[in-house]
Design an enzyme around this catalytic site. Sequence first.
Site, PDB file in Angstrom:
ATOM      1  N   GLU A 167      49.919  15.054 101.482  1.00 30.28           N
ATOM      2  CA  GLU A 167      48.486  15.846 101.201  1.00 30.28           C
ATOM      3  C   GLU A 167      47.483  15.393 102.445  1.00 30.28           C
ATOM      4  O   GLU A 167      47.682  14.263 102.965  1.00 30.28           O
ATOM      5  CB  GLU A 167      48.059  15.316  99.963  1.00 30.28           C
ATOM      6  N   ASP A 168      46.811  16.232 102.657  1.00 33.07           N
ATOM      7  CA  ASP A 168      45.605  15.842 103.675  1.00 33.07           C
ATOM      8  C   ASP A 168      44.521  14.824 103.415  1.00 33.07           C
ATOM      9  O   ASP A 168      44.552  13.971 104.319  1.00 33.07           O
ATOM     10  CB  ASP A 168      44.968  17.102 104.182  1.00 33.07           C
ATOM     11  N   ARG A 220      40.622  23.272 111.501  1.00 36.04           N
ATOM     12  CA  ARG A 220      41.651  22.882 110.973  1.00 36.04           C
ATOM     13  C   ARG A 220      42.559  22.300 112.402  1.00 36.04           C
ATOM     14  O   ARG A 220      43.248  21.217 112.283  1.00 36.04           O
ATOM     15  CB  ARG A 220      42.883  23.730 110.108  1.00 36.04           C
ATOM     16  N   ASP A 263      40.409  13.662  97.200  1.00 34.13           N
ATOM     17  CA  ASP A 263      38.966  13.404  97.231  1.00 34.13           C
ATOM     18  C   ASP A 263      38.661  13.148  95.782  1.00 34.13           C
ATOM     19  O   ASP A 263      38.865  12.059  95.236  1.00 34.13           O
ATOM     20  CB  ASP A 263      38.573  14.861  97.502  1.00 34.13           C
ATOM     21  N   LYS A 267      39.188   9.306  99.793  1.00 31.86           N
ATOM     22  CA  LYS A 267      37.798   9.244  99.733  1.00 31.86           C
ATOM     23  C   LYS A 267      37.787   8.562  98.190  1.00 31.86           C
ATOM     24  O   LYS A 267      37.344   9.398  97.250  1.00 31.86           O
ATOM     25  CB  LYS A 267      37.193  10.640  99.709  1.00 31.86           C
ATOM     26  N   LYS A 313      46.868  24.470 103.047  1.00 26.41           N
ATOM     27  CA  LYS A 313      47.342  24.578 104.441  1.00 26.41           C
ATOM     28  C   LYS A 313      46.749  23.199 104.975  1.00 26.41           C
ATOM     29  O   LYS A 313      47.475  22.882 106.304  1.00 26.41           O
ATOM     30  CB  LYS A 313      46.450  25.814 105.188  1.00 26.41           C
ATOM     31  N   GLY A 314      45.994  22.430 104.544  1.00 22.88           N
ATOM     32  CA  GLY A 314      45.360  21.199 104.926  1.00 22.88           C
ATOM     33  C   GLY A 314      46.776  20.326 105.635  1.00 22.88           C
ATOM     34  O   GLY A 314      46.357  19.534 106.592  1.00 22.88           O
ATOM     35  N   PHE A 331      31.770  14.953 104.398  1.00 22.17           N
ATOM     36  CA  PHE A 331      32.489  16.062 104.355  1.00 22.17           C
ATOM     37  C   PHE A 331      33.372  16.194 105.702  1.00 22.17           C
ATOM     38  O   PHE A 331      32.565  16.248 106.855  1.00 22.17           O
ATOM     39  CB  PHE A 331      31.880  17.334 104.056  1.00 22.17           C
TER      40      PHE A 331
HETATM   41  P1  IMP Z   1      40.406  17.051  95.119  1.00 19.15           P
HETATM   42  O1  IMP Z   1      41.336  17.602  93.867  1.00 19.15           O
HETATM   43  O2  IMP Z   1      39.155  16.811  95.000  1.00 19.15           O
HETATM   44  O3  IMP Z   1      41.233  15.607  95.604  1.00 19.15           O
HETATM   45  O4  IMP Z   1      40.646  17.973  96.431  1.00 19.15           O
HETATM   46  C1  IMP Z   1      41.283  17.790  97.310  1.00 19.15           C
HETATM   47  C2  IMP Z   1      41.205  18.778  98.427  1.00 19.15           C
HETATM   48  O5  IMP Z   1      40.166  19.277  98.749  1.00 19.15           O
HETATM   49  C3  IMP Z   1      41.970  18.640  99.631  1.00 19.15           C
HETATM   50  O6  IMP Z   1      43.149  18.836  99.828  1.00 19.15           O
HETATM   51  C4  IMP Z   1      41.100  19.463 100.716  1.00 19.15           C
HETATM   52  O7  IMP Z   1      41.925  20.571 100.782  1.00 19.15           O
HETATM   53  C5  IMP Z   1      39.944  19.645 100.238  1.00 19.15           C
HETATM   54  N1  IMP Z   1      38.733  18.401 100.600  1.00 19.15           N
HETATM   55  C6  IMP Z   1      38.503  17.391 100.144  1.00 19.15           C
HETATM   56  N2  IMP Z   1      37.529  16.860 100.799  1.00 19.15           N
HETATM   57  C7  IMP Z   1      37.445  17.393 101.860  1.00 19.15           C
HETATM   58  C8  IMP Z   1      36.700  17.302 103.204  1.00 19.15           C
HETATM   59  O8  IMP Z   1      35.835  16.199 103.299  1.00 19.15           O
HETATM   60  N3  IMP Z   1      36.983  18.219 104.143  1.00 19.15           N
HETATM   61  C9  IMP Z   1      37.874  19.159 104.129  1.00 19.15           C
HETATM   62  N4  IMP Z   1      38.444  19.312 102.980  1.00 19.15           N
HETATM   63  C10 IMP Z   1      38.362  18.529 101.887  1.00 19.15           C
HETATM   64 MG    MG Z   2      44.284  20.343 100.453  1.00 25.41          MG
END
Ligand code: IMP
Ligand code: MG
Length: 179
Positions: free
Chosen positions: A102-103, A168, A106, A134, A46-47, A155
């Site tokens: 994408e939001d 959100r 990470d 990040k 939903k981000g 975070f």
């Molecule tokens: P990844 O697969 O680790 O890149 O995960 C990405 C997802 O993790 C993002 O789409 C977010 O939904 C969540 N996420 C990663 N870091 C944060 C953060 O600092 N705050 C909130 N959600 C996060």
């Molecule tokens: Mg996400």
Amino acid sequence: MAAKKKYDFTEVLISREQLADKVAELGAQISEDYQGESLFLIGILKGSVPFMADLMRAISLDVEMDFMSVSSYGSGTKTSGVVRILKDLDSDIAGKNVLIVEDIIDSGLTLAYLKEYLAKRNPKSIKIVTMLSKPARRKADIEADYTGFVVDDKFIVGYGLDIDQKYRNLPYISWIKED
Ligand code: IMP
Ligand code: MG
């Protein structure tokens, strides 16, 4: 008795104005790069919702949009890399210019999986735009084609990003200090 968890999210890391300026910049760049083409935006629920809503209006091309919902196995703030598709696309992307919205990237595990998954459907092209990145936490070998802001390993919440499904709707980006 366990201490009650309290979140303080008053510190503004990225302001509403900075977000708006960046969206305008990304929209202009994307419109230029895809000149004469049309785009199929895929938002990851939903981000990506606030970013998608703002970005699509900053793009001056013919745009279609759809959403996917995915969940990574793992809990809390950890990602395992195994992705489960909860909602897939409603239509075919074969021959289309796909831009995943994408939001935040990470670990990159979610997007690495999704990009490969979608590439199998023979889009004309497939790229990624993320509002935040990040890089310090990257595990998968993936980068966005368009990145709004690079952030430190904290975070963060707001502008679509949640902690326990909340915050959100903050119009700015803040970070969580647990105390
Ligand atoms: P990844 O697969 O680790 O890149 O995960 C990405 C997802 O993790 C993002 O789409 C977010 O939904 C969540 N996420 C990663 N870091 C944060 C953060 O600092 N705050 C909130 N959600 C996060
Ligand atoms: Mg996400």
